[in-house]
Design an enzyme around this catalytic site. Structure first.
Site, PDB file in Angstrom:
ATOM      1  N   CYS A  69       9.373  -9.713   4.166  1.00 36.06           N
ATOM      2  CA  CYS A  69       9.031  -9.676   5.598  1.00 36.06           C
ATOM      3  C   CYS A  69       8.921 -11.130   6.074  1.00 36.06           C
ATOM      4  O   CYS A  69       7.889 -11.550   6.576  1.00 36.06           O
ATOM      5  CB  CYS A  69       7.775  -8.869   5.862  1.00 36.06           C
ATOM      6  SG  CYS A  69       6.349  -9.338   4.914  1.00 36.06           S
TER       7      CYS A  69
ATOM      8  N   PRO B 147       0.788  -1.244   0.000  1.00 36.04           N
ATOM      9  CA  PRO B 147       0.000   0.000   0.000  1.00 36.04           C
ATOM     10  C   PRO B 147       0.815   1.287   0.000  1.00 36.04           C
ATOM     11  O   PRO B 147       0.268   2.366   0.197  1.00 36.04           O
ATOM     12  CB  PRO B 147      -0.793  -0.119   1.311  1.00 36.04           C
ATOM     13  CG  PRO B 147       0.114  -0.890   2.226  1.00 36.04           C
ATOM     14  CD  PRO B 147       0.852  -1.861   1.342  1.00 36.04           C
TER      15      PRO B 147
ATOM     16  N   ASP C  56      10.193  -5.146  -2.818  1.00 34.75           N
ATOM     17  CA  ASP C  56       9.627  -5.568  -1.523  1.00 34.75           C
ATOM     18  C   ASP C  56       8.670  -6.722  -1.840  1.00 34.75           C
ATOM     19  O   ASP C  56       7.478  -6.525  -2.033  1.00 34.75           O
ATOM     20  CB  ASP C  56       8.901  -4.373  -0.895  1.00 34.75           C
ATOM     21  CG  ASP C  56       8.464  -4.649   0.524  1.00 34.75           C
ATOM     22  OD1 ASP C  56       8.892  -5.656   1.107  1.00 34.75           O
ATOM     23  OD2 ASP C  56       7.667  -3.845   1.053  1.00 34.75           O
TER      24      ASP C  56
HETATM   25  C1  LIG Z   1       4.997  -6.932   0.815  1.00 33.54           C
HETATM   26  S1  LIG Z   1       3.766  -6.168  -0.127  1.00 33.54           S
HETATM   27  C2  LIG Z   1       4.506  -4.598  -0.428  1.00 33.54           C
HETATM   28  C3  LIG Z   1       4.423  -3.630   0.720  1.00 33.54           C
HETATM   29  C4  LIG Z   1       4.832  -2.240   0.303  1.00 33.54           C
HETATM   30  N1  LIG Z   1       6.141  -2.204  -0.326  1.00 33.54           N
HETATM   31  C5  LIG Z   1       4.842  -1.262   1.464  1.00 33.54           C
HETATM   32  O1  LIG Z   1       5.893  -0.983   2.038  1.00 33.54           O
HETATM   33  O2  LIG Z   1       3.772  -0.744   1.795  1.00 33.54           O
HETATM   34  C6  LIG Z   1       3.965  -6.971  -1.658  1.00 33.54           C
HETATM   35  C7  LIG Z   1       3.175  -6.358  -2.807  1.00 33.54           C
HETATM   36  O3  LIG Z   1       3.592  -7.023  -3.991  1.00 33.54           O
HETATM   37  C8  LIG Z   1       2.529  -7.044  -4.887  1.00 33.54           C
HETATM   38  N2  LIG Z   1       2.862  -8.053  -5.914  1.00 33.54           N
HETATM   39  C9  LIG Z   1       2.756  -9.393  -5.848  1.00 33.54           C
HETATM   40  N3  LIG Z   1       3.184  -9.960  -6.981  1.00 33.54           N
HETATM   41  C10 LIG Z   1       3.588  -8.941  -7.787  1.00 33.54           C
HETATM   42  C11 LIG Z   1       4.130  -8.882  -9.096  1.00 33.54           C
HETATM   43  N4  LIG Z   1       4.342  -9.984  -9.792  1.00 33.54           N
HETATM   44  N5  LIG Z   1       4.416  -7.671  -9.624  1.00 33.54           N
HETATM   45  C12 LIG Z   1       4.182  -6.540  -8.918  1.00 33.54           C
HETATM   46  N6  LIG Z   1       3.657  -6.540  -7.670  1.00 33.54           N
HETATM   47  C13 LIG Z   1       3.385  -7.726  -7.110  1.00 33.54           C
HETATM   48  C14 LIG Z   1       1.337  -7.359  -4.017  1.00 33.54           C
HETATM   49  O4  LIG Z   1       0.142  -6.966  -4.648  1.00 33.54           O
HETATM   50  C15 LIG Z   1       1.671  -6.553  -2.761  1.00 33.54           C
HETATM   51  O5  LIG Z   1       1.023  -5.309  -2.812  1.00 33.54           O
END
Ligand SMILES: C[S@@+](CC[C@H](N)C(=O)[O-])C[C@H]1O[C@@H](n2cnc3c(N)ncnc32)[C@H](O)[C@@H]1O
Length: 442
Positions: A390, A273, A337
């Site tokens: 994480c 987010p 991330d």
């Molecule tokens: C750990 S969360 C990120 C948290 C964010 N960086 C923060 O600090 O608020 C991982 C994110 O990766 C996204 N995600 C998952 N697979 C992905 C992909 N193939 N390409 C881009 N985003 C991806 C998910 O929708 C999720 O929002």
């Protein structure tokens, strides 16, 4: 949406127990706890009732291994329908003091009240019409024989620690010295840690503001303030003005490690987010692209940018397939991330341990490698890639970074914290995160 509770007063414990049982049944079926709470609690529900249901559900997730074992020991037959088992598990969590229920002071009741209200909850629910006497028998048997209750649960290490046995085995294998402390930290109630927006305030000024609001807190990182006692987001001074955001201290380290400088082209590749996107933008005037595969989640990045007065290009796309979204101009720095098991943040999300399967780790790790390989293509020579997960599982940490470096001879490892284990204490308090940093050899 709120479900029927015939005959239960809106502010009764019976109502809390029944709603919590319904939410916990949804989690048992695979739904994440925050979504299950949203789905089962209606906007018409009293805020105090919602808070009580939420507390009980979070407490139950921290106590589920033990409560399941108690249920097995005190029920003469397997509870049916499944909702009956969940009603007993949430009631046992309340009765099972001093079990690590983490339910908070709000949910302390005399044992007879818990039994009485659990029976009332069963009577009020069509699905449980035939169950009140069973509920009564199990809970009274538990109260009659506290010695047996104590002996019943800790029969297995995993039950005692309230994690699935595969999870305990993995953590023990990875951290033979301190596995038990790591698991114990995951049982603690999480702190409320804030990130002070350095464009709008300073940590010192914000600490004064907290005092003026009658709240205590202390600095635990360059921009990080931990409140002495968590409060709802609406009650955080300066939140709506964009002076602070909620973010764990370990997560706040990403911006410093990425080291973005004014004018650089930055890609936050898994942005939603937007916690880290916004932190990077608070610290430097960069050209930010925030990418996420989930368009709905990307909306939350937009909301956070708006609240904090920041700007970024938002792109919906798959990080492993740059050909579908990249404009061909390489990035100076990339933050990855990555999606992961989230095993490092179980104190905030105690349901995660029950939702994950051991087999998820290999699948996620493959997905992570795939994303990293895609992102490496769009990084400028001389640029930096910061990998974050994480997680505390090595497959999503050191092994992930080692394998990545093995596939990319032009990736030069840089100093980074590596695996941060979850930790709490007077001067430190953070989740378990992995950081790996690589420069692309020019
Ligand atoms: C750990 S969360 C990120 C948290 C964010 N960086 C923060 O600090 O608020 C991982 C994110 O990766 C996204 N995600 C998952 N697979 C992905 C992909 N193939 N390409 C881009 N985003 C991806 C998910 O929708 C999720 O929002």
């Amino acid at each position: 949406m709120s479900e029927p509770h015939a005959g239960l007063a809106p502010d009764s414990l019976g109502r809390v127990l029944l709603d919590a049982a319904r939410v916990c049944r949804a989690v048992r079926r695979g739904q994440a706890l925050p979504e299950a709470l949203k789905a089962h609690l209606g906007p018409g529900d009293e805020p105090s009732m919602r808070a009580a249901v939420q507390d009980l559900c979070y407490g139950t997730m921290r106590n589920r291994g033990r409560a399941d074992a108690l249920l097995g020991a005190f029920a003469r037959r397997a509870p049916s329908p499944p909702l009956l088992g969940e009603l007993l598990v949430v009631a046992l969590t309340l009765l099972d003091e001093p079990g690590p229920s983490g339910c908070g002071a709000r949910l302390r009741y005399a044992p007879f009240t818990v039994v009485d209200q659990a029976v009332a909850a069963a009577k009020a629910c069509t699905e449980l019409q035939r169950a009140p006497s069973f509920v009564n028998a199990v809970l009274r048997a538990f109260l009659r024989d506290p010695e047996r209750a104590r002996a019943a649960a800790p029969a297995a290490r995993a039950v005692e620690m309230n994690y699935p046995s595969w999870w305990v085995a993995r953590v023990r294998a990875a951290y033979p010295e301190n596995w038990s402390a790591i698991l114990a930290t995951g049982q603690e109630a999480p702190p409320l840690t804030l990130r002070v927006n350095c464009r709008r305030s300073t940590v010192a000024a914000y600490l004064d503001r907290l005092v003026a609001a009658g709240l205590g807190g202390g600095q635990i990182g360059p921009d990080a303030v931990r409140l002495d006692h968590p409060v709802p987001v609406a009650a955080i001074p300066g939140f709506h003005e964009g002076i602070v955001s909620v973010q764990d201290e370990a997560a706040q380290r990403a911006a410093g490690l990425l080291g973005a400088r004014a004018g650089e082209r930055i890609l936050d590749a898994c942005a939603a987010p937007g916690g880290k996107t916004c932190h990077i933008l608070e610290r430097a005037d960069v050209q930010m692209t925030a990418l996420d595969v989930d368009a709905l989640r990307l909306r939350r990045v937009a909301e956070n940018l708006g609240r904090l007065g920041l700007r970024s290009t938002l792109v919906t796309g798959h990080a492993a397939r740059p050909e579908t979204w990249w404009d061909g101009v390489p990035f100076d720095r990339i933050l990855a991330d990555l999606p992961c098991t989230a095993s490092g943040i179980v104190r905030r999300h105690p349901d995660i341990r029950w939702l994950r399967r051991a087999t998820d780790i290999a699948g996620l790790s493959r997905q992570q490698q795939h994303i990293l390989d895609g992102l490496w293509r769009v990084l400028a020579p001389g640029g930096k890639l910061l990998i974050v997960t994480c997680s505390i599982f090595p497959e999503e940490g050191h092994i992930l970074a080692r394998d990545f470096a093995g596939r990319h001879p032009d990736a030069a490892p840089q100093p980074s914290p590596g695996q941060l284990l979850p930790s709490s204490g007077p001067a430190t308090d953070h989740d378990g995160l992995f950081f790996g940093s690589f420069d692309k050899i020019a």
